[in-house]
Design a protein around this motif. Sequence first.
Motif, PDB file in Angstrom:
ATOM      1  N   UNK A 404      -2.261  19.228 -22.928  1.00  0.00           N
ATOM      2  CA  UNK A 404      -3.488  18.900 -23.658  1.00  0.00           C
ATOM      3  C   UNK A 404      -4.629  18.686 -22.676  1.00  0.00           C
ATOM      4  N   UNK A 405      -5.810  19.046 -23.123  1.00  0.00           N
ATOM      5  CA  UNK A 405      -7.019  18.871 -22.314  1.00  0.00           C
ATOM      6  C   UNK A 405      -8.158  18.489 -23.259  1.00  0.00           C
ATOM      7  N   UNK A 406      -8.875  17.450 -22.876  1.00  0.00           N
ATOM      8  CA  UNK A 406     -10.037  17.041 -23.673  1.00  0.00           C
ATOM      9  C   UNK A 406     -11.275  17.720 -23.110  1.00  0.00           C
ATOM     10  N   UNK A 407     -11.961  18.447 -23.958  1.00  0.00           N
ATOM     11  CA  UNK A 407     -13.144  19.192 -23.540  1.00  0.00           C
ATOM     12  C   UNK A 407     -14.406  18.389 -23.823  1.00  0.00           C
ATOM     13  N   UNK A 408     -15.472  18.783 -23.180  1.00  0.00           N
ATOM     14  CA  UNK A 408     -16.770  18.135 -23.353  1.00  0.00           C
ATOM     15  C   UNK A 408     -17.789  19.169 -23.814  1.00  0.00           C
ATOM     16  N   UNK A 409     -18.852  18.665 -24.374  1.00  0.00           N
ATOM     17  CA  UNK A 409     -19.924  19.569 -24.799  1.00  0.00           C
ATOM     18  C   UNK A 409     -20.450  20.339 -23.589  1.00  0.00           C
ATOM     19  N   UNK A 410     -20.590  21.647 -23.753  1.00  0.00           N
ATOM     20  CA  UNK A 410     -21.042  22.500 -22.656  1.00  0.00           C
ATOM     21  C   UNK A 410     -19.920  23.094 -21.823  1.00  0.00           C
ATOM     22  N   UNK A 411     -18.694  22.595 -22.020  1.00  0.00           N
ATOM     23  CA  UNK A 411     -17.567  23.183 -21.278  1.00  0.00           C
ATOM     24  C   UNK A 411     -17.366  24.648 -21.684  1.00  0.00           C
ATOM     25  N   UNK A 412     -16.836  25.377 -20.741  1.00  0.00           N
ATOM     26  CA  UNK A 412     -16.557  26.798 -20.989  1.00  0.00           C
ATOM     27  C   UNK A 412     -15.110  27.071 -20.633  1.00  0.00           C
ATOM     28  N   UNK A 413     -14.378  27.671 -21.563  1.00  0.00           N
ATOM     29  CA  UNK A 413     -12.965  27.991 -21.373  1.00  0.00           C
ATOM     30  C   UNK A 413     -12.820  29.512 -21.292  1.00  0.00           C
ATOM     31  N   UNK A 414     -12.133  30.005 -20.239  1.00  0.00           N
ATOM     32  CA  UNK A 414     -11.940  31.447 -20.057  1.00  0.00           C
ATOM     33  C   UNK A 414     -10.445  31.753 -20.083  1.00  0.00           C
ATOM     34  N   UNK A 415     -10.049  32.592 -21.027  1.00  0.00           N
ATOM     35  CA  UNK A 415      -8.676  33.087 -21.127  1.00  0.00           C
ATOM     36  C   UNK A 415      -8.672  34.567 -20.771  1.00  0.00           C
ATOM     37  N   UNK A 416      -7.663  35.003 -20.035  1.00  0.00           N
ATOM     38  CA  UNK A 416      -7.650  36.409 -19.619  1.00  0.00           C
ATOM     39  C   UNK A 416      -6.208  36.886 -19.440  1.00  0.00           C
TER      40      UNK A 416
END
Length: 475
Positions: A404-416
């Motif tokens: 689990x990971x808590x994200x913040x506003x403005x975070x960017x997640x990249x899946x590839x």
Amino acid sequence: MPPHLSADRPAAQPPRRGTVDALISQTRWLRGEVDAVRQEAPEDGSDPEGRWQRALCDLALHQLSDLDEHLAQLRDGLPSVPAEPSAGDDPAGPSASPGGSLLSRVGSAEWNLLTDEASWSGELYEILGRAPDASALTLDELPSLVHDEDRPLLTAMVTDCLIDGKPIDGEFRILRADGELRTVHMMGEPVLDADGSTSSMWAVLRDVSELRRTQRAVCETRDSLQRHRHRAQTERRFAVELQEAVLPPWRGPLRFPQQGPGSLDLAARHLPSSTDALIGGDWYDALALPDRDTLLSVGGLTGHGVSVASGMATLIGALRGMAMAGTEPGRLMGWLNQLLDASVQPALGSAVCCRYRPGTRTLSWAQAGHPAPLLFRNGTGRMLAVPDGVLLGATSRAAYGQAEETLEEGDLLLLHTEGLVPRCEGTAAVQRLLDLAPRFGGARTAEDCVRTVVEEFGESEREDDACVLVARVVS
């Protein structure tokens, strides 16, 4: 047999010896070049292009060998007619030289219409499989050697030559006394006497059996290659259509959920292989779930073609169905592994599956032998800590961890998927992507970030296809 004069033209003058020698040298040089090209073609027969190349080279070598021998005969002049064999001579005669020389492949004949006599060169006896001491066959007897289906053709050619004065140029099959079926090419013309009437007919006969065999091989190889290409094109078209039908239809930005805090701004892209024939099994997916959660996934199956694209479609369908039923990512990966392990066509796959809850901005995710998601925040990037997980289909009843990971506003997640960065693997590829952090920091949308990835890596020569999915947390 002495050369003949036709009534309508003078006898041709023999060529200069030096000129013919030069032509022979050029022919032999060209034959060596063609043979070198032939040696480069694969010999195992697995490559249709290679089989086609070897067949064409074989045909060219046959023709060049014939040309070399014909030029040698032209240089040396007409061969002398062999004397009747004596008791101690080899019954096969000089025409039975090893390797199938010109003497066993080109012969001549003349049929005198006034006396009904026939005169054959020694070579013609060998071609037609007649004993050297046998009498030459007359025009009436010649069809007895010809294949039943080809007798009308020979009769028509001879009739046209004797009655209408037309030259002979045609092929027919003969059945030799030893039972061998051979193909003979016959060229000839009438010989006219002083008053213009036909007195005899002369002809040159050439054994073209090997040449025709090679030509048939070329045609068969060409047809096989065309069928192979057609099948490959059909399979590729079907694989492309299946891939396009399975991948999400959205091409522009997407937002899940559409309203409320913690929404994700989404964009993705599929980057095809530089080789059109390689249609792989890489995918990306984003799906809005009934409880306002969002499913994010990327993955791929090993291999290429229709079966891989079909397997990809099966996995995406199963993944979506289990996610809609509320299955958590770790457990979901276990079921996907069982599905792939039990499939009729065993395959290996890798995947990342994420479930994002906008209310708490919590990301739950699992992976199966796949690169971990990359998180970019405040101008820097890092790879998320990887939970346990082996390749899909590698072993039965494998257990998959969940993180689990808590994200913040403005975070960017990249899946590839693997291969997004050409000619880079593992940590080197990850570092190349993390180096894009400053450019991502200045981007306003997820689509801008995907465009950056494509600009950086999309134009490079790519051995395999790849996918990238970017999710940006917005208010």
